[in-house]
Scaffold this active site. Structure first.
Site, short mmCIF file in Angstrom:
data_model
loop_
_atom_site.label_atom_id
_atom_site.label_comp_id
_atom_site.label_asym_id
_atom_site.label_seq_id
_atom_site.Cartn_x
_atom_site.Cartn_y
_atom_site.Cartn_z
N ASP A 198 0.62 -1.14 -0.11
CA ASP A 198 -0.07 -0.09 -0.02
C ASP A 198 0.98 1.18 -0.12
OD1 ASP A 198 0.61 -0.49 2.59
OD2 ASP A 198 -1.25 -0.10 3.65
N ASP B 239 0.54 -9.61 3.79
CA ASP B 239 -0.42 -9.11 4.54
C ASP B 239 -1.89 -9.24 3.85
OD1 ASP B 239 1.50 -8.48 6.45
OD2 ASP B 239 1.39 -6.15 5.94
N GLY C 292 1.14 -9.14 9.81
CA GLY C 292 0.03 -8.85 9.02
C GLY C 292 -0.47 -7.46 9.33
O1 F6P Z 1 3.79 -5.38 5.44
C1 F6P Z 1 4.71 -6.67 5.78
C2 F6P Z 1 5.17 -6.78 7.02
O2 F6P Z 1 5.78 -7.62 7.09
C3 F6P Z 1 4.42 -6.59 8.20
O3 F6P Z 1 3.50 -7.91 8.29
C4 F6P Z 1 5.29 -6.21 9.44
O4 F6P Z 1 4.23 -5.49 10.47
C5 F6P Z 1 6.04 -5.26 8.65
O5 F6P Z 1 6.13 -5.71 7.31
C6 F6P Z 1 7.38 -5.55 9.36
O6 F6P Z 1 8.46 -4.62 9.01
P1 F6P Z 1 9.75 -4.57 8.90
O7 F6P Z 1 10.37 -5.40 7.81
O8 F6P Z 1 10.18 -3.17 8.64
O9 F6P Z 1 10.21 -4.96 10.45
#
Ligand code: F6P
Length: 364
Positions: A117, A141, A184
């Site tokens: 998104d 997600d 998610g």
């Molecule tokens: O949007 C994908 C995702 O894996 C989410 O499920 C999670 O909250 C976030 O990204 C984690 O982000 P990062 O890799 O920055 O810790």
């Protein structure tokens, strides 16, 4: 007019199937006599002009490969670009004109932006600012508006289910309540699907706020019936009625700055206290769900989304994202995609089915 050159970028968090999309877009384009340029590290590459021409050998043999051969960034936003000083102070600058100019210098006829998104909202703005963009929906997600499914989701559910299966046997041996926390963000799709697939006794998702007393009652009920263990699948974005999510860290530079995580430990402590005598352990599946090879389903979906995206480029349908609606490929405007997130409806048929087999959602 047939495109002569296109550019591809992958933005946001990585996701199994990204390489399969890159391969599909690039191979179809090259097969039609179109040159392909890869932009490195998402929008950072567009701002800093990090580009390289892709040849057939660059996209060959990568369908099963996790991650993205182009690199990605989930903090680079040309409209709100973070600059960190030596003393770690973060300031923001609008670099979208550099991004647009760098794109123009490429002399490309289209930009294929593969992302979630955040990436697609930025793609929508770049489209308004003159870049001919086509979007491809990516995220584990599964929460992108306008499409019923995103690639990466199936792999994440598969990994989470494998984790739940493994936790099941140790929970049973030790007569414990075991909590498995899955990713998610604000959407409970991964928890719902892996929780059902793994036979979770309790599934907690952000869309259905829980009451800890209902959760504990379910665990105690199981105990009294001789089921001395319980499996609780919790989405990282789950929250108690009237309460809030557990934030693990704040990444100021990011499109969505709160990184969730840790709800399973909070729940574990509460369960041990309220259901005294029932030992509880928590496991966070974390980035295991995002890494590694995509499932066959995701490879197939990614290939189809990639080739359909190239069809949109050929049609000149810029400002659109390729989507899947009712098992058919279609297109939706990036403007509509940017309007929000696709969350789990409280009365989703899978929630109803799970309730029918005795799964508790912590609300009643
Ligand atoms: O949007 C994908 C995702 O894996 C989410 O499920 C999670 O909250 C976030 O990204 C984690 O982000 P990062 O890799 O920055 O810790």
């Amino acid at each position: 007019m047939k495109p002569k050159r296109i550019a591809i970028l992958t933005g946001g968090g990585d996701c199994p199937g990204l390489n399969a999309v890159i391969r599909a877009v690039a191979k179809k384009a090259m097969g039609e006599g179109c040159e392909v340029v890869g932009i490195e590290d998402g929008y950072e590459g567009l701002v800093k002009n990090k580009v390289r021409k892709l040849e057939n050998h660059d996209v060959s043999g990568i369908i099963a490969l996790g991650g993205t051969v182009l690199g990605t960034s989930n903090i680079a936003n040309p409209y709100h670009y973070a600059i960190e000083s030596k003393s770690c102070k973060v300031t923001f600058k609008d670099y979208h004109r550099s991004a647009v100019n760098n794109f123009k210098k490429l002399k490309a006829d289209a930009l294929v932006a593969i992302g979630g998104d955040g990436t697609l909202s930025i793609a929508n703005r770049l489209y308004d600012d003159g870049i001919p963009v086509v979007g491809v929906p990516k995220t584990i997600d599964n929460d992108i508006l306008g499409t019923d499914i995103t690639f990466g989701f199936d792999t994440a559910v598969w990994v989470a289910t494998e984790g739940i299966d493994r936790i099941h046997t140790t929970a049973q041996s030790h007569h414990r309540a075991m909590i498995i926390e899955v990713m998610g963000r604000a959407a409970g799709w991964i928890a719902l699907h892996s929780g059902v697939a793994g036979g979770g006794d309790i599934i907690l998702i952000p869309e259905i706020p829980y009451d800890i007393n209902v959760v504990v009652k379910k665990i105690k009920e199981r105990h009294s019936k001789g089921k001395r263990f319980s499996i609780i699948v919790v989405s990282e974005g789950a929250k108690p009625k009237g309460g809030d999510v557990v934030v693990n860290r704040v990444v100021k530079q990011s499109f969505e700055s709160d990184r969730l995580g840790g709800i399973s430990f909070v729940l574990g402590g509460q369960i041990e206290k309220l259901a005294c005598g029932i030992e509880t352990r928590a496991v966070i599946m974390g980035h295991l769900q995002r890494g590694g090879s995509p499932t066959p389903f995701d490879r197939v979906l990614a290939t189809q989304l990639g080739t359909k995206a190239m069809d949109l480029v050929n049609e000149g349908a810029f400002g659109h994202m390729v989507a899947v609606r009712n098992n058919e490929f279609t297109k939706v405007t990036l403007r509509d995609v940017a309007k929000g997130k696709r969350l789990v409806p409280k009365d989703h048929p899978l929630v109803e089915s799970a309730r029918s087999v005795g799964t508790c959602f912590g609300d009643r």
